[in-house]
Design a protein around this motif. Structure first.
Motif, short mmCIF file in Angstrom:
data_model
loop_
_atom_site.label_atom_id
_atom_site.label_comp_id
_atom_site.label_asym_id
_atom_site.label_seq_id
_atom_site.Cartn_x
_atom_site.Cartn_y
_atom_site.Cartn_z
N CYS A 1 0.83 -1.20 0.00
CA CYS A 1 0.00 0.00 0.00
C CYS A 1 0.87 1.26 0.00
CB CYS A 1 -0.92 -0.02 1.23
SG CYS A 1 -1.94 1.45 1.47
N HIS B 1 -7.91 -4.21 3.47
CA HIS B 1 -8.97 -4.22 2.46
C HIS B 1 -10.08 -5.16 2.90
CE1 HIS B 1 -8.11 -8.17 0.67
NE2 HIS B 1 -6.85 -7.90 0.94
N GLN C 1 -11.82 -5.11 -1.83
CA GLN C 1 -12.21 -3.71 -2.04
C GLN C 1 -11.48 -2.82 -1.05
OE1 GLN C 1 -14.33 -2.77 -4.57
NE2 GLN C 1 -14.17 -4.92 -5.11
N ALA C 2 -11.23 -1.59 -1.45
CA ALA C 2 -10.56 -0.64 -0.58
C ALA C 2 -11.39 -0.38 0.68
CB ALA C 2 -10.33 0.67 -1.32
N ASN C 3 -10.73 -0.38 1.82
CA ASN C 3 -11.39 -0.07 3.08
C ASN C 3 -11.69 1.43 3.12
OD1 ASN C 3 -11.59 0.77 5.93
ND2 ASN C 3 -10.99 -1.34 6.39
N CYS D 1 -5.24 1.28 -1.24
CA CYS D 1 -6.07 0.65 -0.21
C CYS D 1 -6.56 -0.73 -0.61
CB CYS D 1 -7.25 1.56 0.15
SG CYS D 1 -6.73 3.05 1.03
N GLN D 2 -6.59 -1.02 -1.89
CA GLN D 2 -6.94 -2.36 -2.32
C GLN D 2 -5.81 -3.34 -1.99
OE1 GLN D 2 -8.03 -2.14 -6.45
NE2 GLN D 2 -9.96 -1.12 -6.00
#
Length: 88
Positions: A35, A58, A62-64, A85-86
């Motif tokens: 990241c 994540h 998916q990105a958090n 973020c992914q």
């Protein structure tokens, strides 16, 4: 139980516990590095705010949302933050 048998069982338990720690810690630190690497590669300085944001993992690939929000508050563009973020 003999002392020899006890020593063997203790040694096996220690090895299993150590492997569990390595398996748990390894991937987490690697994803934070990935990241922060995305953010750094895009030309941003990786400081404490970026490292903290990348600490949010994540969710199902998916990105958090917390990672995204914190990176964007640190000045990172959405597209870079989303990609980073992914990987977190």
């Amino acid at each position: 139980m003999t002392s020899q048998k006890f020593k063997r069982i203790s040694m096996v338990a220690s090895v299993v516990a150590a492997l569990g720690v390595v398996a748990t810690a390894g991937p987490a630190s690697a994803t934070v590095k990935q990241c922060t690497g995305v953010v750094s590669h895009a030309g941003y300085v990786v400081g404490p705010k970026v490292k903290t944001a990348c600490g949010w993992p994540h969710v199902g690939g998916q990105a958090n949302a917390m990672c995204l929000q914190k990176l964007m508050l640190a000045g990172v563009r959405y597209d870079v933050a989303n990609t980073a973020c992914q990987w977190a």
